[in-house]
Design an enzyme around this catalytic site. Structure first.
Site, PDB file in Angstrom:
ATOM      1  N   LYS A 133      13.379  -4.980  -6.890  1.00 59.88           N
ATOM      2  CA  LYS A 133      12.097  -5.095  -6.183  1.00 59.88           C
ATOM      3  C   LYS A 133      11.050  -5.697  -7.120  1.00 59.88           C
ATOM      4  O   LYS A 133      10.238  -6.524  -6.716  1.00 59.88           O
ATOM      5  CB  LYS A 133      11.633  -3.730  -5.631  1.00 59.88           C
ATOM      6  CG  LYS A 133      10.346  -3.869  -4.822  1.00 59.88           C
ATOM      7  CD  LYS A 133       9.870  -2.621  -4.105  1.00 59.88           C
ATOM      8  CE  LYS A 133       8.551  -2.933  -3.376  1.00 59.88           C
ATOM      9  NZ  LYS A 133       7.929  -1.771  -2.751  1.00 59.88           N
ATOM     10  N   PHE A 182       8.693   2.449  -1.029  1.00 59.32           N
ATOM     11  CA  PHE A 182       7.738   3.290  -0.303  1.00 59.32           C
ATOM     12  C   PHE A 182       7.280   2.525   0.940  1.00 59.32           C
ATOM     13  O   PHE A 182       7.691   1.391   1.178  1.00 59.32           O
ATOM     14  CB  PHE A 182       6.538   3.671  -1.199  1.00 59.32           C
ATOM     15  CG  PHE A 182       5.616   2.526  -1.540  1.00 59.32           C
ATOM     16  CD1 PHE A 182       5.922   1.650  -2.564  1.00 59.32           C
ATOM     17  CD2 PHE A 182       4.439   2.321  -0.831  1.00 59.32           C
ATOM     18  CE1 PHE A 182       5.081   0.584  -2.876  1.00 59.32           C
ATOM     19  CE2 PHE A 182       3.590   1.262  -1.137  1.00 59.32           C
ATOM     20  CZ  PHE A 182       3.914   0.395  -2.156  1.00 59.32           C
ATOM     21  N   GLY A 183       6.440   3.176   1.722  1.00 56.82           N
ATOM     22  CA  GLY A 183       5.815   2.519   2.873  1.00 56.82           C
ATOM     23  C   GLY A 183       6.828   1.936   3.849  1.00 56.82           C
ATOM     24  O   GLY A 183       7.767   2.603   4.284  1.00 56.82           O
ATOM     25  N   ASP A 236      -4.489  -5.057  -3.121  1.00 57.23           N
ATOM     26  CA  ASP A 236      -4.548  -4.704  -1.699  1.00 57.23           C
ATOM     27  C   ASP A 236      -3.384  -5.404  -1.024  1.00 57.23           C
ATOM     28  O   ASP A 236      -3.210  -6.619  -1.151  1.00 57.23           O
ATOM     29  CB  ASP A 236      -5.872  -5.105  -1.053  1.00 57.23           C
ATOM     30  CG  ASP A 236      -6.031  -4.370   0.277  1.00 57.23           C
ATOM     31  OD1 ASP A 236      -6.103  -3.129   0.251  1.00 57.23           O
ATOM     32  OD2 ASP A 236      -6.040  -5.019   1.333  1.00 57.23           O
ATOM     33  N   LYS A 266       2.452   2.349  -6.549  1.00 57.02           N
ATOM     34  CA  LYS A 266       1.971   1.035  -6.998  1.00 57.02           C
ATOM     35  C   LYS A 266       1.858   0.989  -8.518  1.00 57.02           C
ATOM     36  O   LYS A 266       2.236   0.001  -9.139  1.00 57.02           O
ATOM     37  CB  LYS A 266       0.589   0.741  -6.396  1.00 57.02           C
ATOM     38  CG  LYS A 266       0.612   0.311  -4.956  1.00 57.02           C
ATOM     39  CD  LYS A 266      -0.773  -0.193  -4.569  1.00 57.02           C
ATOM     40  CE  LYS A 266      -0.832  -0.577  -3.110  1.00 57.02           C
ATOM     41  NZ  LYS A 266      -2.170  -1.021  -2.710  1.00 57.02           N
TER      42      LYS A 266
END
Ligand code: IMP
Length: 194
Positions: free
Chosen positions: A173, A150-151, A68, A13
């Site tokens: 991105k 990621f993720g 978040d 992040k």
């Protein structure tokens, strides 16, 4: 250079956020020491607020930003949503679990989803000075494609780019993601107000 503490321990992040903010005289830094706040809010904004309050205790910057975020699948009433990071014990298991849940839904129209990113910016006294929430729309692929990000990126097909999020370059991105949409609003606020 304005330094802002980013309330996360997720290095991906921080890297994504610093790339999105590369044309600004701002550097986002990780909190000092271990950072593992309790996220007991009932939505993304509340959890962002939980994180930012904890980050203020760790640092000495003028502003604190929390991100978040998570993946929301329409046919699962928005799950995994705020539980995206806790859906299973590691990224591969989270992807496998979601693909398994969706295995009886082969049509793309039944696999619509979006990433959400809520951001809360506070001053060092804990006053919220700006908040926003943004979405990036697409659908869940039937298998992972791509190596980047990621993720859940390898199983999220970005409608606007016609590629999985993990197939996009970092720069692509950084121009279309839920995180970039939210951060650009934060950056506009900072430019006018700091
Ligand atoms: P958080 O760190 O509590 O906000 O949890 C966010 C979780 O949502 C991450 O661990 C990922 O599983 C997922 N997530 C959030 N943003 C992204 C993204 O940009 N790509 C892929 N997965 C993401």
């Amino acid at each position: 250079m304005l330094k802002i503490t980013l309330a996360t321990s997720n290095k991906h992040k921080v890297d994504e956020i610093n790339l999105i903010a590369k044309d600004y005289d701002i550097e986002f830094v990780l909190p000092e020491g271990d950072f593992d706040p309790v996220e007991d809010g009932s939505d993304f904004l509340q959890n962002a607020y939980c994180k930012v309050k904890e980050a203020i205790k760790t640092g000495s910057t003028k502003y604190y930003l929390a991100d978040d975020s998570g993946l929301c699948v329409d046919c699962l009433d928005g799950a995994p949503g705020i539980y995206s990071a806790r859906f299973a014990s590691n990224p591969k298991e989270r992807i496998d679990k979601l693909l398994d849940i969706l295995k009886d839904k082969p049509n793309k129209k039944d696999r619509c989803a979006h990433f959400t990113c809520a951001m809360v910016l506070c001053d060092k006294k804990g006053k919220v000075v700006f908040q926003t929430q943004k979405k990036c729309f697409g659908y869940i692929l039937d298998k992972p494609i791509g190596e980047g990000g990621f993720g859940y990126d390898p199983i999220f097909f970005v409608e606007s780019e016609k590629m999985s999020m993990a197939q996009l370059s970092k720069e692509q991105k950084a121009s279309v993601s839920h995180r970039s949409l939210a951060l650009n609003e934060v950056l506009s606020w900072l430019v006018k107000n700091y």
